[in-house]
Enzyme design. Structure first.
Site, PDB file in Angstrom:
ATOM      1  N   GLY A  12      44.625  36.833  29.701  1.00 30.88           N
ATOM      2  CA  GLY A  12      44.700  36.272  31.020  1.00 30.88           C
ATOM      3  C   GLY A  12      43.771  37.515  31.905  1.00 30.88           C
ATOM      4  N   PHE A  15      45.215  38.704  38.268  1.00 24.96           N
ATOM      5  CA  PHE A  15      45.117  40.143  38.911  1.00 24.96           C
ATOM      6  C   PHE A  15      45.533  41.135  37.975  1.00 24.96           C
ATOM      7  CE2 PHE A  15      45.882  37.170  42.618  1.00 24.96           C
ATOM      8  CZ  PHE A  15      44.742  37.840  43.430  1.00 24.96           C
ATOM      9  N   GLY A  16      46.745  40.908  37.274  1.00 24.78           N
ATOM     10  CA  GLY A  16      47.088  42.044  36.336  1.00 24.78           C
ATOM     11  C   GLY A  16      46.280  42.576  35.233  1.00 24.78           C
ATOM     12  N   VAL A  80      45.022  30.411  24.576  1.00 21.22           N
ATOM     13  CA  VAL A  80      45.784  31.056  23.474  1.00 21.22           C
ATOM     14  C   VAL A  80      46.910  30.256  23.350  1.00 21.22           C
ATOM     15  CG1 VAL A  80      47.572  33.064  23.109  1.00 21.22           C
ATOM     16  CG2 VAL A  80      45.333  33.404  24.059  1.00 21.22           C
ATOM     17  N   GLU A 172      52.102  27.848  54.615  1.00 22.73           N
ATOM     18  CA  GLU A 172      50.691  27.959  54.970  1.00 22.73           C
ATOM     19  C   GLU A 172      49.989  26.509  54.823  1.00 22.73           C
ATOM     20  OE1 GLU A 172      50.338  32.684  53.667  1.00 22.73           O
ATOM     21  OE2 GLU A 172      49.897  31.147  52.168  1.00 22.73           O
ATOM     22  N   ASP A 302      53.432  37.528  36.717  1.00 21.37           N
ATOM     23  CA  ASP A 302      54.324  36.521  36.650  1.00 21.37           C
ATOM     24  C   ASP A 302      55.137  35.986  35.450  1.00 21.37           C
ATOM     25  OD1 ASP A 302      53.889  36.031  39.434  1.00 21.37           O
ATOM     26  OD2 ASP A 302      52.398  34.551  39.260  1.00 21.37           O
ATOM     27  N   ALA A 317      50.724  38.996  44.206  1.00 22.10           N
ATOM     28  CA  ALA A 317      49.643  39.647  43.766  1.00 22.10           C
ATOM     29  C   ALA A 317      49.377  41.281  43.659  1.00 22.10           C
ATOM     30  CB  ALA A 317      48.313  39.217  44.516  1.00 22.10           C
TER      31      ALA A 317
END
Length: 428
Positions: A12, A15-16, A80, A172, A302, A317
């Site tokens: 992945g 962000f992380g 994966v 939003e 997450d 994030a």
């Protein structure tokens, strides 16, 4: 070449995962980053692609480009499907097997329908660029169909937009769709007034933006009402089908429904043969973000149930970025021979949500803003976290143009949505 004991696989490049990989850049590790897409996505602005405010290229960047300066990192495009935590291998959909000595799982989450996955074709969520372009197509196509519709009831259905979920994404989306109808599109159509469009925001809980302070939540609801959004709090969706949404006994005719309620973690728990830690299917991790009993496997973002000071870390994030940096630092220390567990400590950087132009809420804990100042702070913060000067300038200029003129240049209907009825076949 690095020793085989230094093989690190990162699943992945969100962000992380991207933060962890960058922290390991040009180290003694041999790092492999695997993602099923070739781009890193700035998800907080994804709704702006869905509502024609921004182009896809302004919030997404090729992963290979972002990591190309790190000679010890290779990037693989692949999906994966499994992890053997005992043999230490990652299995890809095409049958390839990646051995690892240390593994970082940062595979994010998808939207959840609370056991009603059959609703997804009629109420798509918003987590990927594909989701955003699908929603943009459906939103813009709804106005096009309304232009050709002769039956007032059918036209009203095409001009009814229902957003399910009153969190930041739902708020939003509702605000910017209302602005699209009332500020951008008037004058573009001849057979109806786009300002007649109905935008409904459905929230099962008692208020929108439940994670914010009540006074900020109340301000958001009033700001939405000023934009013409109908906030239906305390009402749960009981069914979604073609052209209809049910709230208990009440049925609303709506051709465009957007799902912004709830998330489901990636199948990382199933890959690892572990019971999910919560309803969202997340993996429970140790204080240092490793998997219990498997100190060489880390789960972040997450996908992980992370506790900090007795409370779950929110799935936002900044939290994922902090976790990525923490795991990257831990792995660097291990490369130097230090395997001392380091507990992760989350630093809350505040919560932000925008309702529309000149309307937003910001909660830093010690101080709270709302209105125009909050809107400017929200914009500055999001531009700051974008990658690259070009993208920061592009987004800033797009926002300035839209704020000044009300015009949205990304109003493109692309591809055919096979999940919807084919207008050509209907109109034959």
């Amino acid at each position: 070449m690095a020793e085989t004991s230094n093989r690190i696989v990162v699943i992945g490049a969100g962000f992380g995962g991207l933060e962890a990989a960058m922290r390991l850049g040009n180290s003694a590790a041999r790092v492999t980053v695997v993602d099923q897409r070739n781009h890193h996505l700035f998800q907080p602005l994804l709704y702006q692609v869905a509502t024609a405010l921004l182009a896809t290229s302004e919030i997404a960047w090729p992963i290979r480009h972002l990591l190309r300066r790190y000679r010890n990192i290779e990037v693989l495009l692949g999906t994966v499907v499994g992890v053997d935590k005992d043999v230490k291998t990652v299995l890809l959909e095409d049958g390839a097997v990646l051995p690892f000595d240390q593994l970082v799982i940062a595979t994010g989450a998808r939207h959840a329908y609370f056991g009603h996955d059959e609703w997804e074709p009629f109420a798509p969520g918003l987590k990927t660029l594909e989701d955003a372009t699908t929603l943009r197509r459906r939103i813009l196509t709804a106005f096009e169909r309304a232009e050709r519709e002769k039956d007032p009831a059918r036209r009203a259905a095409w001009l009814t937009f229902v957003i399910v979920g009153g969190g930041p994404t739902g708020v939003e989306l509702a605000g910017t769709i209302a602005e699209l109808a009332r500020n951008t599109l008037p004058g573009d159509f001849r057979n109806f007034d786009p300002a007649d469009a109905r935008v409904l925001l459905v929230e099962a809980g008692p208020r929108v933006l439940a994670a914010f302070r009540p006074e900020l939540s109340d301000y958001a609801a009033k700001a939405l009402a000023r934009l013409g959004v109908e906030v239906l709090a305390g009402q749960a969706v009981t069914d979604v089908s073609s052209g209809k949404v049910a709230l208990g006994e009440r049925v609303i005719a709506a051709e465009t429904v957007i799902w912004a309620a709830g998330v489901q973690a990636s199948p990382a728990a199933a890959w690892l043969g572990l019971p999910p830690a919560d309803r969202a299917g997340r993996v429970k991790v140790e204080p240092d973000l490793s998997v219990p009993g498997y100190p060489d496997i880390f789960v972040i973002g997450d996908t992980a149930m992370v506790m900090s000071e007795g409370r779950p870390v929110p799935g936002v994030a900044p939290a994922a970025k902090q976790q990525g940096r923490h795991v990257g630092a831990t792995l660097l220390a291990r490369l130097a021979g230090d395997r001392t567990p380091r507990p992760f400590r989350y630093r809350d950087q505040g919560s932000l949500a925008t309702i529309g132009r000149k309307a937003a809420v910001v909660d830093f804990g010690w101080i709270r803003f709302r209105g125009g100042l909050a809107w400017w702070l929200w914009g500055i913060a999001h531009i700051f976290f974008l990658i690259g000067v070009r993208n920061r300038l592009a987004v800033a200029l797009s926002w300035l143009w839209i704020h000044t003129t009300g015009s949205r240049s990304a109003r493109l209907i692309t591809q055919r949505d096979i999940a919807q009825r084919d207008p050509a076949a209907e109109d034959g």
